[in-house]
Design an enzyme around this catalytic site. Structure first.
Site, mmCIF file in Angstrom:
data_model
loop_
_atom_site.group_PDB
_atom_site.id
_atom_site.type_symbol
_atom_site.label_atom_id
_atom_site.label_comp_id
_atom_site.label_asym_id
_atom_site.label_seq_id
_atom_site.Cartn_x
_atom_site.Cartn_y
_atom_site.Cartn_z
ATOM 1 C CB SER A 15 -1.066 -0.484 1.298
ATOM 2 O OG SER A 15 -1.438 1.353 2.062
ATOM 3 C CB SER A 140 7.554 10.131 10.317
ATOM 4 O OG SER A 140 6.646 11.807 9.257
ATOM 5 C CE1 TYR A 153 4.277 6.603 12.522
ATOM 6 C CE2 TYR A 153 4.253 9.185 12.439
ATOM 7 C CZ TYR A 153 4.535 8.682 11.707
ATOM 8 O OH TYR A 153 4.153 8.329 10.736
ATOM 9 C CE LYS A 157 7.074 6.294 11.326
ATOM 10 N NZ LYS A 157 8.200 5.991 9.747
ATOM 11 C CB THR A 188 -0.836 6.922 2.088
ATOM 12 O OG1 THR A 188 -0.797 6.773 3.166
ATOM 13 C CG2 THR A 188 0.469 7.459 1.402
HETATM 14 N N1 LIG Z 1 1.633 9.035 4.793
HETATM 15 C C1 LIG Z 1 2.126 10.035 5.664
HETATM 16 O O1 LIG Z 1 1.566 11.233 5.375
HETATM 17 C C2 LIG Z 1 3.235 9.995 6.069
HETATM 18 C C3 LIG Z 1 4.419 10.630 6.624
HETATM 19 C C4 LIG Z 1 5.631 10.614 6.747
HETATM 20 C C5 LIG Z 1 5.821 9.001 7.055
HETATM 21 N N2 LIG Z 1 5.326 8.131 6.662
HETATM 22 C C6 LIG Z 1 5.559 6.627 6.550
HETATM 23 O O2 LIG Z 1 5.858 6.181 5.316
HETATM 24 C C7 LIG Z 1 5.438 4.480 5.626
HETATM 25 C C8 LIG Z 1 4.657 4.378 4.777
HETATM 26 O O3 LIG Z 1 3.561 4.345 5.347
HETATM 27 P P1 LIG Z 1 2.147 5.060 4.563
HETATM 28 O O4 LIG Z 1 2.141 6.707 3.931
HETATM 29 O O5 LIG Z 1 2.360 4.257 3.049
HETATM 30 O O6 LIG Z 1 1.454 4.256 4.649
HETATM 31 P P2 LIG Z 1 0.286 2.771 4.193
HETATM 32 O O7 LIG Z 1 -0.460 3.110 2.998
HETATM 33 O O8 LIG Z 1 -0.789 2.884 5.504
HETATM 34 O O9 LIG Z 1 1.366 1.352 4.435
HETATM 35 C C9 LIG Z 1 1.933 0.820 4.930
HETATM 36 C C10 LIG Z 1 2.329 -0.607 5.137
HETATM 37 O O10 LIG Z 1 2.961 -1.007 6.221
HETATM 38 C C11 LIG Z 1 2.695 -1.997 6.122
HETATM 39 N N3 LIG Z 1 2.854 -2.471 7.754
HETATM 40 C C12 LIG Z 1 2.324 -2.487 8.280
HETATM 41 N N4 LIG Z 1 2.456 -3.008 9.657
HETATM 42 C C13 LIG Z 1 3.216 -3.977 9.366
HETATM 43 C C14 LIG Z 1 3.997 -4.777 10.051
HETATM 44 N N5 LIG Z 1 3.343 -5.008 10.864
HETATM 45 N N6 LIG Z 1 4.093 -5.878 9.215
HETATM 46 C C15 LIG Z 1 4.496 -5.102 7.667
HETATM 47 N N7 LIG Z 1 3.920 -4.938 6.988
HETATM 48 C C16 LIG Z 1 3.599 -2.917 8.193
HETATM 49 C C17 LIG Z 1 1.133 -2.223 5.569
HETATM 50 O O11 LIG Z 1 1.521 -3.418 5.333
HETATM 51 P P3 LIG Z 1 -0.074 -4.648 5.600
HETATM 52 O O12 LIG Z 1 -0.984 -3.991 6.368
HETATM 53 O O13 LIG Z 1 -0.659 -5.449 4.392
HETATM 54 O O14 LIG Z 1 0.869 -5.393 6.828
HETATM 55 C C18 LIG Z 1 1.824 -1.088 4.596
HETATM 56 O O15 LIG Z 1 2.096 -1.701 3.146
HETATM 57 C C19 LIG Z 1 5.587 4.653 7.210
HETATM 58 O O16 LIG Z 1 6.558 4.050 7.556
HETATM 59 C C20 LIG Z 1 5.229 5.932 7.324
HETATM 60 O O17 LIG Z 1 5.271 6.743 9.235
HETATM 61 C C21 LIG Z 1 4.440 8.853 6.098
#
Ligand SMILES: NC(=O)c1ccc[n+]([C@@H]2O[C@H](COP(=O)([O-])OP(=O)(O)OC[C@H]3O[C@@H](n4cnc5c(N)ncnc54)[C@H](OP(=O)(O)O)[C@@H]3O)[C@@H](O)[C@H]2O)c1
Length: 262
Positions: A15, A140, A153, A157, A188
């Site tokens: 995702s 992040s 959270y 980080k 996302t």
């Molecule tokens: N979106 C934002 O605004 C933002 C901003 C800054 C940083 N980030 C960082 O970006 C990264 C990706 O987030 P995203 O925005 O792409 O969110 P997302 O769409 O919710 O994706 C999160 C991914 O992590 C996987 N995941 C969660 N828990 C897991 C576990 N225990 N084992 C294996 N896989 C796991 C989920 O897959 P499954 O559920 O299939 O396991 C999913 O593929 C994260 O580290 C987040 O902290 C996001």
């Protein structure tokens, strides 16, 4: 690092940023090992990217130390090595550190901090044997300036950033680069998949979110040309600078947001 032909292991590939990153590496000619808990989403992605010769689905919970180490073992067995590790899997948490159930706080650290540690411990010996590699941690801006009601959270980080700072120096003699990427808001499902219970059902993300594809392009670029700390947008960088230069002003700004949008 030459991306064409490289072996890249991406966690959280089912995702959002991880999915876009898998597509971007694959389009650049890398072979990709894809980890997340959703097995079907990974299988679908393998088919989309061209099948088993170029992509590998590895369903796994990264918070399980044995399963996380197995990700590296399987990647090496199937693709013959590992050049780039993208520690991207992560989960958000909304709620007071004081009142939140302890299990939620543990899950945040187990996924966002211990997961990457398990992966790094398994990947580094392989990269050493290969003469180098790149580790990219998707952190992040909240790992530089914590948000209210996102203490757990944010702290996960901060800790991830600390590990990267130490390892970057330790591993430089092994020609292993360690990169910390500090995205701001990204479009996302992240904010609707938070642990905890935001009053609106999903926390509102920051303004003007980047697309996951933009973050993915940055990650591929960082694998080619690693740098210690990287941002996605100038606005993200500015926010971190402002937080360091004027922490009281940022406290006031965040306090206003919290009062108007608890
Ligand atoms: N979106 C934002 O605004 C933002 C901003 C800054 C940083 N980030 C960082 O970006 C990264 C990706 O987030 P995203 O925005 O792409 O969110 P997302 O769409 O919710 O994706 C999160 C991914 O992590 C996987 N995941 C969660 N828990 C897991 C576990 N225990 N084992 C294996 N896989 C796991 C989920 O897959 P499954 O559920 O299939 O396991 C999913 O593929 C994260 O580290 C987040 O902290 C996001």
């Amino acid at each position: 690092m030459r991306i064409e032909g490289a072996v890249v292991l991406i966690t959280g590939a089912s995702s959002g940023i991880g999915l876009a990153t898998a597509r971007a590496f694959s389009a650049s000619g890398a072979r990709v090992a894809l980890a997340a808990r959703s097995a079907q989403a990974l299988e679908d992605l393998v088919q989309e990217l061209g099948g088993a010769s170029v992509a590998l689905a590895l369903p796994c919970d990264v918070s399980d130390p044995v399963a996380a180490a197995e990700l590296v073992t399987r990647t090496v067995e199937v693709f013959g090595g590992l050049d780039v590790l993208v520690n991207n899997a992560g989960i958000g948490h909304y709620g007071s550190l004081i009142d939140a159930p302890w299990t939620e706080i543990e899950q945040v650290f187990a996924t966002n901090l211990f997961g990457p540690i398990h992966l790094i411990r398994a990947a580094v010996p392989v990269m050493r044997r290969r003469g180098g590699g790149v580790i990219i941690n998707v952190s992040s801006v909240n790992g530089r300036r914590a948000l209210p009601l996102m203490a757990a959270y944010s702290a996960s980080k901060y800790a991830l950033n600390g590990i990267a700072d130490a390892l970057r120096v330790e591993l430089s003699r092994d020609r292993i680069a360690v990169v910390t990427l500090l995205p701001g808001a990204v479009r996302t499902r992240f904010n609707t998949a938070l642990l905890g219970k935001p009053p609106s059902g999903g926390r509102r993300g920051g303004p003007f979110p980047s697309s996951p594809e933009r973050v993915a392009r940055r990650i591929v670029d960082l694998a080619r040309h690693p740098r210690p700390i990287a941002y996605v947008t100038f606005r993200d960088r500015l926010w971190v600078w402002l937080s360091l230069l004027a922490p009281r002003l940022v406290d006031l700004m965040l306090g206003r947001v919290l009062r108007s949008n608890p």
